[in-house]
Design an enzyme around this catalytic site. Structure first.
Site, short mmCIF file in Angstrom:
data_model
loop_
_atom_site.label_atom_id
_atom_site.label_comp_id
_atom_site.label_asym_id
_atom_site.label_seq_id
_atom_site.Cartn_x
_atom_site.Cartn_y
_atom_site.Cartn_z
N MET A 28 3.23 4.26 -0.20
CA MET A 28 4.47 4.56 -0.94
C MET A 28 5.00 3.34 -1.70
O MET A 28 5.38 3.43 -2.87
CB MET A 28 5.52 5.00 0.07
CG MET A 28 6.10 6.34 -0.22
SD MET A 28 7.32 6.73 1.03
CE MET A 28 6.31 7.40 2.30
N TYR B 40 11.37 5.54 16.43
CA TYR B 40 11.41 5.73 14.97
C TYR B 40 12.69 6.48 14.57
O TYR B 40 13.39 6.10 13.63
CB TYR B 40 10.17 6.52 14.56
CG TYR B 40 9.97 6.68 13.08
CD1 TYR B 40 9.59 5.60 12.29
CD2 TYR B 40 10.12 7.93 12.47
CE1 TYR B 40 9.39 5.75 10.93
CE2 TYR B 40 9.92 8.09 11.11
CZ TYR B 40 9.54 7.00 10.34
OH TYR B 40 9.34 7.16 8.99
N ARG C 82 0.84 -1.22 0.00
CA ARG C 82 0.00 0.00 0.00
C ARG C 82 0.87 1.26 0.00
O ARG C 82 2.10 1.17 0.12
CB ARG C 82 -0.92 -0.01 1.22
CG ARG C 82 -0.16 0.13 2.52
CD ARG C 82 -1.07 0.04 3.73
NE ARG C 82 -0.32 0.36 4.94
CZ ARG C 82 -0.76 0.16 6.17
NH1 ARG C 82 -1.94 -0.38 6.38
NH2 ARG C 82 -0.02 0.51 7.20
N ASN D 299 11.33 -0.52 1.79
CA ASN D 299 10.31 0.47 2.12
C ASN D 299 9.54 0.11 3.40
O ASN D 299 8.94 0.97 4.02
CB ASN D 299 9.35 0.58 0.93
CG ASN D 299 8.11 1.37 1.25
OD1 ASN D 299 8.15 2.59 1.30
ND2 ASN D 299 7.00 0.69 1.51
N LYS E 8 15.62 5.14 12.11
CA LYS E 8 15.88 5.79 10.82
C LYS E 8 17.30 6.35 10.76
O LYS E 8 17.89 6.43 9.67
CB LYS E 8 14.82 6.87 10.55
CG LYS E 8 13.40 6.29 10.35
CD LYS E 8 13.31 5.38 9.12
CE LYS E 8 11.89 4.92 8.81
NZ LYS E 8 11.80 4.07 7.62
N VAL F 232 4.48 12.75 3.99
CA VAL F 232 3.90 12.16 2.77
C VAL F 232 2.44 11.80 3.02
O VAL F 232 2.12 11.17 4.04
CB VAL F 232 4.68 10.88 2.36
CG1 VAL F 232 4.20 10.40 1.00
CG2 VAL F 232 6.18 11.13 2.35
N VAL G 148 10.07 -8.70 7.09
CA VAL G 148 11.47 -8.29 6.96
C VAL G 148 12.32 -8.63 8.19
O VAL G 148 13.54 -8.51 8.14
CB VAL G 148 11.61 -6.79 6.63
CG1 VAL G 148 11.02 -6.48 5.27
CG2 VAL G 148 11.00 -5.91 7.72
N1 NAD Z 1 4.31 8.59 5.35
C1 NAD Z 1 5.29 9.40 5.67
O1 NAD Z 1 5.05 10.60 5.90
C2 NAD Z 1 6.71 8.92 5.74
C3 NAD Z 1 7.73 9.86 5.91
C4 NAD Z 1 9.06 9.44 5.95
C5 NAD Z 1 9.36 8.09 5.81
N2 NAD Z 1 8.36 7.18 5.66
C6 NAD Z 1 8.75 5.79 5.50
O2 NAD Z 1 8.29 5.32 4.27
C7 NAD Z 1 8.01 3.93 4.33
C8 NAD Z 1 6.60 3.66 3.84
O3 NAD Z 1 5.71 4.34 4.68
P1 NAD Z 1 4.16 4.56 4.39
O4 NAD Z 1 3.84 5.89 4.93
O5 NAD Z 1 3.84 4.23 2.97
O6 NAD Z 1 3.55 3.53 5.45
P2 NAD Z 1 2.70 2.17 5.35
O7 NAD Z 1 2.47 1.75 6.76
O8 NAD Z 1 1.55 2.32 4.46
O9 NAD Z 1 3.76 1.19 4.64
C9 NAD Z 1 4.63 0.39 5.31
C10 NAD Z 1 4.43 -1.04 4.85
O10 NAD Z 1 5.34 -1.86 5.61
C11 NAD Z 1 4.65 -3.05 5.91
N3 NAD Z 1 5.26 -3.71 7.07
C12 NAD Z 1 5.14 -3.41 8.39
N4 NAD Z 1 5.82 -4.31 9.13
C13 NAD Z 1 6.40 -5.18 8.26
C14 NAD Z 1 7.24 -6.32 8.40
N5 NAD Z 1 7.61 -6.76 9.61
N6 NAD Z 1 7.65 -6.96 7.29
C15 NAD Z 1 7.27 -6.52 6.05
N7 NAD Z 1 6.46 -5.46 5.85
C16 NAD Z 1 6.05 -4.80 6.95
C17 NAD Z 1 3.21 -2.64 6.17
O11 NAD Z 1 2.33 -3.74 6.06
C18 NAD Z 1 3.01 -1.57 5.12
O12 NAD Z 1 2.46 -2.09 3.93
C19 NAD Z 1 8.26 3.51 5.78
O13 NAD Z 1 9.57 3.00 5.90
C20 NAD Z 1 8.15 4.84 6.53
O14 NAD Z 1 8.87 4.85 7.74
C21 NAD Z 1 7.04 7.57 5.64
#
Ligand code: NAD
Length: 252
Positions: A18, A152, A16, A87, A156, A185, A61
């Protein structure tokens, strides 16, 4: 010709938001993509939507065996591995005094240990292939701290550091390793049994120099550049995509 023509990519946490945007874009640009996640239904739906260029495989992961299987599947099904986009991530939000040890350790396990295991699993396959690109998704919280995000932030920062150590080790094998640092995001995160309560992205975005929150495509485009040969001379580097958030304080 697509910018990723002939390449094979494995994306973690791709069911889902990103990760899904990245999977769609990579496939549009000619890559074959192994979509992985722990959200099996959504991951399989996404792979079906993309078509024959994609497949879905469950990959938690934190599990080295599942990493081995997933990398093996990318190699067997698509012929090799050129791009690993890490990701997957979790974001526990809690003030320092209230973060449980369990939440802290889980965040480190998924975000930091997961990234370490992914690089370890992919490196051998990429060496065999003669090179590759590893893209580790960190955050602006890999560069500055934020209240309520202690675990977090730790995870990171770890990703940003590991990226550089791996870049130094793997450069000689033609494997590039870079980190991406998104700011705010616009994503949707439904939680079972709870109404969706998204942050007010419009207000949050207005405070940024570019005046808006990022869309998932903004981050996917940066990942595309790093996955492609256009970034052939970039390794060990930090790519900040934050609408100017970290450029400096703004004064009235
Ligand atoms: N949304 C933001 O504003 C933002 C900003 C900076 C960084 N990020 C980073 O971007 C990435 C994607 O974030 P997002 O906002 O799309 O969030 P999201 O929660 O929609 O996506 C993260 C995905 O990781 C999966 N996940 C969780 N635990 C897992 C595991 N143990 N093994 C495999 N998959 C697992 C989830 O099921 C999910 O589909 C993340 O690493 C997040 O930290 C997000």
């Amino acid at each position: 010709m697509g910018r990723l023509e002939g390449k094979v990519a494995l994306i973690s946490g791709a069911a889902r938001n990103m990760g899904a945007a990245e999977a769609r874009l990579f496939a549009r640009e000619g890559a074959r993509v192994l979509v992985t996640d722990v959200l099996d239904e959504r991951g399989a739906e996404l792979a079906a939507e993309i078509g024959p260029a994609a497949g879905y495989r469950r990959l938690d992961v934190t599990d080295p065996e599942q990493w081995k299987t997933a990398v093996g599947e990318a190699v067997e099904r698509f012929g090799g591995l050129d791009v690993l986009l890490q990701n997957a991530g979790v974001v526990p939000i809690s003030p320092l005094a209230q973060v449980s040890l369990e939440d802290y350790e889980n965040c480190m396990r998924v975000n930091a240990t997961g990234t370490f295991l992914g690089m370890q699993a992919a490196a051998e396959a990429m060496k065999t292939r003669g090179g590759g690109s590893i893209i580790n998704v960190s955050s602006v919280q890999g560069i500055v701290g934020a209240p309520g995000l202690i675990a977090y932030t730790a995870s990171k920062f770890a990703i940003r550091g590991m990226t550089k150590a791996a870049a130094l080790e793997l450069g000689g094998h033609g494997i590039r390793v870079n980190s991406i640092h998104p700011g705010i995001v616009r994503v949707r995160k439904p939680r079972p049994g709870q109404p969706v309560q998204d942050p007010d992205y419009d207000s949050l975005g207005q405070a940024l120099p570019l005046g808006r929150a990022a869309e998932v495509e903004d981050i996917a485009n940066a990942a595309l550049f790093l996955a492609s040969d256009e970034s052939a001379y970039a390794t060990g580097a930090e790519f900040v995509i934050d609408g100017g958030m970290l450029a400096g304080p703004s004064y009235p």
